[in-house]
Design a protein around this motif. Sequence first.
Motif, PDB file in Angstrom:
ATOM      1  N   LYS A   2       0.832  -1.191   0.000  1.00  0.00           N
ATOM      2  CA  LYS A   2       0.000   0.000   0.000  1.00  0.00           C
ATOM      3  C   LYS A   2       0.876   1.253   0.000  1.00  0.00           C
ATOM      4  O   LYS A   2       1.867   1.329   0.732  1.00  0.00           O
ATOM      5  N   ALA A   3       0.508   2.235  -0.819  1.00  0.00           N
ATOM      6  CA  ALA A   3       1.286   3.464  -0.931  1.00  0.00           C
ATOM      7  C   ALA A   3       1.158   4.286   0.350  1.00  0.00           C
ATOM      8  O   ALA A   3       0.110   4.343   0.977  1.00  0.00           O
ATOM      9  N   ASP A   4       2.260   4.945   0.728  1.00  0.00           N
ATOM     10  CA  ASP A   4       2.245   5.824   1.888  1.00  0.00           C
ATOM     11  C   ASP A   4       1.621   7.170   1.550  1.00  0.00           C
ATOM     12  O   ASP A   4       1.022   7.812   2.406  1.00  0.00           O
ATOM     13  N   LEU A   5       1.763   7.611   0.301  1.00  0.00           N
ATOM     14  CA  LEU A   5       1.170   8.872  -0.146  1.00  0.00           C
ATOM     15  C   LEU A   5       0.745   8.714  -1.598  1.00  0.00           C
ATOM     16  O   LEU A   5       1.523   8.236  -2.422  1.00  0.00           O
ATOM     17  N   ARG A   6      -0.484   9.114  -1.895  1.00  0.00           N
ATOM     18  CA  ARG A   6      -0.988   9.047  -3.264  1.00  0.00           C
ATOM     19  C   ARG A   6      -1.373  10.439  -3.723  1.00  0.00           C
ATOM     20  O   ARG A   6      -2.015  11.194  -2.993  1.00  0.00           O
ATOM     21  N   ILE A   7      -0.985  10.785  -4.952  1.00  0.00           N
ATOM     22  CA  ILE A   7      -1.300  12.082  -5.535  1.00  0.00           C
ATOM     23  C   ILE A   7      -1.937  11.819  -6.887  1.00  0.00           C
ATOM     24  O   ILE A   7      -1.419  11.050  -7.687  1.00  0.00           O
ATOM     25  N   SER A   8      -3.065  12.476  -7.140  1.00  0.00           N
ATOM     26  CA  SER A   8      -3.737  12.348  -8.430  1.00  0.00           C
ATOM     27  C   SER A   8      -3.782  13.722  -9.085  1.00  0.00           C
ATOM     28  O   SER A   8      -4.216  14.693  -8.471  1.00  0.00           O
ATOM     29  N   ILE A   9      -3.334  13.791 -10.352  1.00  0.00           N
ATOM     30  CA  ILE A   9      -3.294  15.051 -11.089  1.00  0.00           C
ATOM     31  C   ILE A   9      -4.132  14.887 -12.347  1.00  0.00           C
ATOM     32  O   ILE A   9      -3.945  13.941 -13.105  1.00  0.00           O
ATOM     33  N   LYS A  10      -5.056  15.813 -12.571  1.00  0.00           N
ATOM     34  CA  LYS A  10      -5.945  15.769 -13.739  1.00  0.00           C
ATOM     35  C   LYS A  10      -5.550  16.869 -14.707  1.00  0.00           C
ATOM     36  O   LYS A  10      -5.435  18.028 -14.323  1.00  0.00           O
ATOM     37  N   ASP A  11      -5.298  16.513 -15.964  1.00  0.00           N
ATOM     38  CA  ASP A  11      -5.002  17.471 -17.027  1.00  0.00           C
ATOM     39  C   ASP A  11      -6.275  17.619 -17.858  1.00  0.00           C
ATOM     40  O   ASP A  11      -6.590  16.767 -18.686  1.00  0.00           O
ATOM     41  N   TYR A  12      -7.013  18.677 -17.610  1.00  0.00           N
ATOM     42  CA  TYR A  12      -8.288  18.877 -18.293  1.00  0.00           C
ATOM     43  C   TYR A  12      -8.106  19.204 -19.767  1.00  0.00           C
ATOM     44  O   TYR A  12      -8.941  18.854 -20.595  1.00  0.00           O
ATOM     45  N   ARG A  13      -7.020  19.861 -20.098  1.00  0.00           N
ATOM     46  CA  ARG A  13      -6.793  20.250 -21.496  1.00  0.00           C
ATOM     47  C   ARG A  13      -6.616  19.029 -22.394  1.00  0.00           C
ATOM     48  O   ARG A  13      -7.151  18.950 -23.485  1.00  0.00           O
ATOM     49  N   ARG A  58       6.894  19.525 -12.638  1.00  0.00           N
ATOM     50  CA  ARG A  58       6.796  20.904 -13.109  1.00  0.00           C
ATOM     51  C   ARG A  58       7.310  21.037 -14.538  1.00  0.00           C
ATOM     52  O   ARG A  58       6.673  21.658 -15.386  1.00  0.00           O
ATOM     53  N   LYS A  59       8.457  20.427 -14.832  1.00  0.00           N
ATOM     54  CA  LYS A  59       9.014  20.495 -16.181  1.00  0.00           C
ATOM     55  C   LYS A  59       8.091  19.839 -17.203  1.00  0.00           C
ATOM     56  O   LYS A  59       7.918  20.341 -18.311  1.00  0.00           O
ATOM     57  N   ALA A  60       7.491  18.717 -16.842  1.00  0.00           N
ATOM     58  CA  ALA A  60       6.571  18.034 -17.757  1.00  0.00           C
ATOM     59  C   ALA A  60       5.340  18.889 -18.013  1.00  0.00           C
ATOM     60  O   ALA A  60       4.845  18.962 -19.152  1.00  0.00           O
ATOM     61  N   LEU A  61       4.854  19.564 -16.981  1.00  0.00           N
ATOM     62  CA  LEU A  61       3.686  20.434 -17.141  1.00  0.00           C
ATOM     63  C   LEU A  61       4.011  21.616 -18.051  1.00  0.00           C
ATOM     64  O   LEU A  61       3.228  21.961 -18.950  1.00  0.00           O
ATOM     65  N   VAL A  62       5.173  22.233 -17.872  1.00  0.00           N
ATOM     66  CA  VAL A  62       5.574  23.375 -18.716  1.00  0.00           C
ATOM     67  C   VAL A  62       5.738  22.919 -20.150  1.00  0.00           C
ATOM     68  O   VAL A  62       5.299  23.597 -21.090  1.00  0.00           O
ATOM     69  N   ARG A  63       6.358  21.741 -20.359  1.00  0.00           N
ATOM     70  CA  ARG A  63       6.522  21.227 -21.723  1.00  0.00           C
ATOM     71  C   ARG A  63       5.186  20.987 -22.400  1.00  0.00           C
ATOM     72  O   ARG A  63       5.015  21.273 -23.581  1.00  0.00           O
ATOM     73  N   SER A  64       4.220  20.458 -21.657  1.00  0.00           N
ATOM     74  CA  SER A  64       2.916  20.181 -22.259  1.00  0.00           C
ATOM     75  C   SER A  64       2.178  21.471 -22.584  1.00  0.00           C
ATOM     76  O   SER A  64       1.471  21.546 -23.587  1.00  0.00           O
ATOM     77  N   LEU A  65       2.353  22.512 -21.767  1.00  0.00           N
ATOM     78  CA  LEU A  65       1.707  23.791 -22.044  1.00  0.00           C
ATOM     79  C   LEU A  65       2.326  24.481 -23.252  1.00  0.00           C
ATOM     80  O   LEU A  65       1.620  25.067 -24.062  1.00  0.00           O
ATOM     81  N   VAL A  66       3.651  24.404 -23.389  1.00  0.00           N
ATOM     82  CA  VAL A  66       4.338  25.018 -24.529  1.00  0.00           C
ATOM     83  C   VAL A  66       3.979  24.278 -25.802  1.00  0.00           C
ATOM     84  O   VAL A  66       3.737  24.892 -26.851  1.00  0.00           O
ATOM     85  N   ALA A  67       3.902  22.957 -25.755  1.00  0.00           N
ATOM     86  CA  ALA A  67       3.576  22.160 -26.943  1.00  0.00           C
ATOM     87  C   ALA A  67       2.125  22.388 -27.379  1.00  0.00           C
ATOM     88  O   ALA A  67       1.817  22.286 -28.570  1.00  0.00           O
TER      89      ALA A  67
END
Length: 69
Positions: A2-13, A58-67
């Motif tokens: 079982k994970a100690d911490l879970r994070i879910s991120i939704k990219d609506y775009r 953060r870098k992946a998010l910036v790359r996806s926004l620029v692309a």
Amino acid sequence: MKADLRISIKDYRRNKNLKVELFCPAYPKRQFLVRMNGKTWPASGQPVSLSRLSTALRKALVRSLVAAD
């Protein structure tokens, strides 16, 4: 395992989800074993710090926004 911490991120775009799971290793360190969408990250399977994880996200998010523009 079982994970100690879970994070879910939704990219609506792009209508995609990212599920990040952090596991504390058995040996005491300030790093975590990370799984993203069920696959180990990084591929080597080494533990990473929270700062390295947040920088990669953060870098992946910036790359996806620029692309998208």
